[in-house]
Design a protein around this motif. Structure first.
Motif, PDB file in Angstrom:
ATOM      1  N   ALA A  25       5.000 -15.193   2.666  1.00  0.00           N
ATOM      2  CA  ALA A  25       6.145 -14.548   2.018  1.00  0.00           C
ATOM      3  C   ALA A  25       5.670 -13.641   0.888  1.00  0.00           C
ATOM      4  N   LYS A  26       4.670 -14.121   0.137  1.00  0.00           N
ATOM      5  CA  LYS A  26       4.136 -13.322  -0.971  1.00  0.00           C
ATOM      6  C   LYS A  26       3.296 -12.155  -0.456  1.00  0.00           C
ATOM      7  N   ILE A  27       2.437 -12.443   0.533  1.00  0.00           N
ATOM      8  CA  ILE A  27       1.542 -11.407   1.045  1.00  0.00           C
ATOM      9  C   ILE A  27       2.330 -10.274   1.706  1.00  0.00           C
ATOM     10  N   LEU A  28       3.293 -10.623   2.543  1.00  0.00           N
ATOM     11  CA  LEU A  28       4.023  -9.606   3.294  1.00  0.00           C
ATOM     12  C   LEU A  28       5.060  -8.878   2.449  1.00  0.00           C
ATOM     13  N   ASP A  29       5.277  -9.372   1.244  1.00  0.00           N
ATOM     14  CA  ASP A  29       6.185  -8.680   0.323  1.00  0.00           C
ATOM     15  C   ASP A  29       5.406  -7.914  -0.738  1.00  0.00           C
ATOM     16  N   ALA A  30       4.104  -7.691  -0.495  1.00  0.00           N
ATOM     17  CA  ALA A  30       3.259  -7.025  -1.494  1.00  0.00           C
ATOM     18  C   ALA A  30       3.059  -5.542  -1.207  1.00  0.00           C
ATOM     19  N   GLN A  31       3.783  -5.017  -0.228  1.00  0.00           N
ATOM     20  CA  GLN A  31       3.663  -3.593   0.113  1.00  0.00           C
ATOM     21  C   GLN A  31       4.916  -2.875  -0.389  1.00  0.00           C
ATOM     22  N   HIS A  32       4.702  -2.016  -1.377  1.00  0.00           N
ATOM     23  CA  HIS A  32       5.843  -1.336  -1.998  1.00  0.00           C
ATOM     24  C   HIS A  32       5.576   0.168  -2.070  1.00  0.00           C
ATOM     25  N   PRO A  33       5.817   0.882  -0.989  1.00  0.00           N
ATOM     26  CA  PRO A  33       5.592   2.332  -0.999  1.00  0.00           C
ATOM     27  C   PRO A  33       6.409   2.997  -2.104  1.00  0.00           C
ATOM     28  N   LEU A  34       5.755   3.866  -2.847  1.00  0.00           N
ATOM     29  CA  LEU A  34       6.413   4.534  -3.963  1.00  0.00           C
ATOM     30  C   LEU A  34       7.041   5.859  -3.567  1.00  0.00           C
ATOM     31  N   SER A  35       6.690   6.369  -2.404  1.00  0.00           N
ATOM     32  CA  SER A  35       7.280   7.640  -1.985  1.00  0.00           C
ATOM     33  C   SER A  35       8.780   7.504  -1.804  1.00  0.00           C
ATOM     34  N   ALA A  36       9.263   6.274  -1.567  1.00  0.00           N
ATOM     35  CA  ALA A  36      10.705   6.052  -1.452  1.00  0.00           C
ATOM     36  C   ALA A  36      11.382   6.238  -2.803  1.00  0.00           C
ATOM     37  N   VAL A  37      10.635   6.008  -3.882  1.00  0.00           N
ATOM     38  CA  VAL A  37      11.198   6.115  -5.225  1.00  0.00           C
ATOM     39  C   VAL A  37      11.168   7.557  -5.710  1.00  0.00           C
ATOM     40  N   LYS A  38      10.036   8.252  -5.459  1.00  0.00           N
ATOM     41  CA  LYS A  38       9.851   9.576  -6.029  1.00  0.00           C
ATOM     42  C   LYS A  38      10.139  10.716  -5.052  1.00  0.00           C
ATOM     43  N   GLY A  39      10.287  10.382  -3.787  1.00  0.00           N
ATOM     44  CA  GLY A  39      10.517  11.423  -2.805  1.00  0.00           C
ATOM     45  C   GLY A  39      11.984  11.538  -2.427  1.00  0.00           C
ATOM     46  N   GLU A  40      12.204  12.279  -1.403  1.00  0.00           N
ATOM     47  CA  GLU A  40      13.560  12.439  -0.893  1.00  0.00           C
ATOM     48  C   GLU A  40      13.569  12.063   0.580  1.00  0.00           C
ATOM     49  N   GLY A  41      14.675  11.482   1.033  1.00  0.00           N
ATOM     50  CA  GLY A  41      14.788  11.138   2.436  1.00  0.00           C
ATOM     51  C   GLY A  41      14.063   9.867   2.817  1.00  0.00           C
ATOM     52  N   GLY A  42      13.807   8.974   1.864  1.00  0.00           N
ATOM     53  CA  GLY A  42      13.158   7.714   2.177  1.00  0.00           C
ATOM     54  C   GLY A  42      11.651   7.795   2.067  1.00  0.00           C
ATOM     55  N   GLU A  47       2.599   5.973   4.248  1.00  0.00           N
ATOM     56  CA  GLU A  47       2.165   5.316   3.013  1.00  0.00           C
ATOM     57  C   GLU A  47       1.927   3.827   3.245  1.00  0.00           C
ATOM     58  N   MET A  48       2.685   3.214   4.144  1.00  0.00           N
ATOM     59  CA  MET A  48       2.486   1.805   4.446  1.00  0.00           C
ATOM     60  C   MET A  48       1.071   1.546   4.966  1.00  0.00           C
ATOM     61  N   LEU A  49       0.604   2.401   5.845  1.00  0.00           N
ATOM     62  CA  LEU A  49      -0.759   2.266   6.364  1.00  0.00           C
ATOM     63  C   LEU A  49      -1.775   2.352   5.226  1.00  0.00           C
ATOM     64  N   PHE A  50      -1.605   3.325   4.364  1.00  0.00           N
ATOM     65  CA  PHE A  50      -2.537   3.520   3.251  1.00  0.00           C
ATOM     66  C   PHE A  50      -2.612   2.265   2.377  1.00  0.00           C
ATOM     67  N   ILE A  51      -1.468   1.670   2.105  1.00  0.00           N
ATOM     68  CA  ILE A  51      -1.419   0.470   1.266  1.00  0.00           C
ATOM     69  C   ILE A  51      -2.085  -0.705   1.968  1.00  0.00           C
ATOM     70  N   ILE A  52      -1.735  -0.941   3.224  1.00  0.00           N
ATOM     71  CA  ILE A  52      -2.254  -2.111   3.933  1.00  0.00           C
ATOM     72  C   ILE A  52      -3.754  -2.023   4.144  1.00  0.00           C
ATOM     73  N   VAL A  53      -4.272  -0.851   4.466  1.00  0.00           N
ATOM     74  CA  VAL A  53      -5.722  -0.716   4.638  1.00  0.00           C
ATOM     75  C   VAL A  53      -6.439  -1.088   3.347  1.00  0.00           C
ATOM     76  N   HIS A  54      -5.948  -0.611   2.215  1.00  0.00           N
ATOM     77  CA  HIS A  54      -6.628  -0.897   0.953  1.00  0.00           C
ATOM     78  C   HIS A  54      -6.406  -2.342   0.503  1.00  0.00           C
ATOM     79  N   GLN A  55      -5.244  -2.911   0.783  1.00  0.00           N
ATOM     80  CA  GLN A  55      -5.033  -4.313   0.440  1.00  0.00           C
ATOM     81  C   GLN A  55      -5.950  -5.224   1.254  1.00  0.00           C
ATOM     82  N   THR A  56      -6.092  -4.940   2.544  1.00  0.00           N
ATOM     83  CA  THR A  56      -6.973  -5.780   3.367  1.00  0.00           C
ATOM     84  C   THR A  56      -8.431  -5.597   2.968  1.00  0.00           C
ATOM     85  N   MET A  57      -8.806  -4.389   2.550  1.00  0.00           N
ATOM     86  CA  MET A  57     -10.154  -4.190   2.011  1.00  0.00           C
ATOM     87  C   MET A  57     -10.380  -5.115   0.816  1.00  0.00           C
TER      88      MET A  57
END
Length: 281
Positions: A25-42, A47-57
């Motif tokens: 529950a903690k691990i799978l809730d640790a991906q928080h793309p920021l483009s949804a906050v600063k961008g438009e249209g979601g 970005e999810m791929l970028f986060i997960i690759v670096h988290q698994t590293m």
């Protein structure tokens, strides 16, 4: 439809579960793309791929730290054999990390540029675990601790790794206790400083490699360290090429020159005498 075997547990109330044991529950809730906050249209899809690759590293780096720390303890206790499996495992973890760059390489320049701005000055250069691995392998650099002066826990972790023996330091001291003529200046040097090649150490390993039957565990340990060295170099090279593929020669998010900065480290040697001895044989 396949029937469930009667022995399979299906009532998980008040039992340890797969999700609970792994804290999913903690691990799978640790991906928080920021483009949804600063961008438009979601959020941007990639970005999810970028986060997960670096988290698994980072998870694999945690495992490498766990293994190297254990290996150093074994060497200090005069027991090299358990290190053979440990370092073989580290090599395979490094191989998995190397393959992860291929996944990130599916990110195209036009995709990355759409969310790169949300990283701000965040950069892998700031990874405490990566720096800890470098210190445990012997690439000591006190300046790197200053980068984390805002984080007291990171400073404590890195200072301990900086001032403690690397696995190579521990190995050379072990060889000295066995009567091999490791130079005094190597044994008495400041452990917080990086190891530099010494012809006397090359001679020690020349003895080990010339008479492996007399020094079998040291011979095997040396080869296991070369495996780790080689995999680390391949990982660095692949990292540099993926960065080149995705951002070209742009400046890194952390302020580095990007590809030229990464290229400088490709030829770094943690255990220089273990490679130089091949020429001396």
């Amino acid at each position: 439809m396949r029937e469930l075997e009667s022995t399979i547990v299906t009532d998980h109330a008040d039992r340890m579960t797969y999700s609970g044991y792994l804290d999913l529950a903690k691990i799978l809730d640790a991906q928080h793309p920021l483009s949804a906050v600063k961008g438009e249209g979601g959020e941007h899809h990639d970005e999810m791929l970028f986060i997960i690759v670096h988290q698994t590293m980072e998870l694999w780096l945690k495992q490498i730290i766990h293994e190297l720390t254990a290996a150093i303890r074994f060497v200090q206790a005069g027991n090299l054999e358990p290190c053979f499996k440990i370092l073989a495992r580290v090599k395979h973890v490094q191989s998995v990390m190397l393959d992860q760059w291929s996944v990130l390489a599916t990110l195209t320049p036009s995709e990355y540029v759409q969310f790169r701005g949300v990283l701000g000055s965040a950069s892998g250069f700031q990874s405490v675990q990566y720096r800890t691995v470098e210190f445990l392998l012997g690439n000591k650099d006190r300046r790197m601790i200053h980068v984390h002066r805002h984080d007291p826990d990171a400073v404590r972790t890195l200072t301990a790794a900086l001032e403690g023996p690397s696995i190579y330091d521990a190995f050379l001291r072990h060889l000295a206790t066995r009567g091999l003529p490791v130079p005094d200046e190597i044994l008495s040097r400041d452990l917080a400083e990086p190891h530099t090649s010494h012809p006397g150490v090359v001679e020690v390993f020349k003895t080990v490699y010339t008479h492996p039957e007399q020094h079998w565990d040291a011979y095997e340990m040396a080869e296991k360290l070369v495996d780790v060295e080689e995999q680390f170099g391949l990982w660095r090279y692949r990292h540099m090429r993926v960065v080149e593929r995705i951002i070209g020669y742009k400046t890194g998010t952390g302020g580095s020159s990007g590809v030229p900065f990464l290229r400088q480290m490709i030829d770094h040697r943690f255990f220089p005498e273990l490679l130089e001895v091949r020429t001396a044989l």
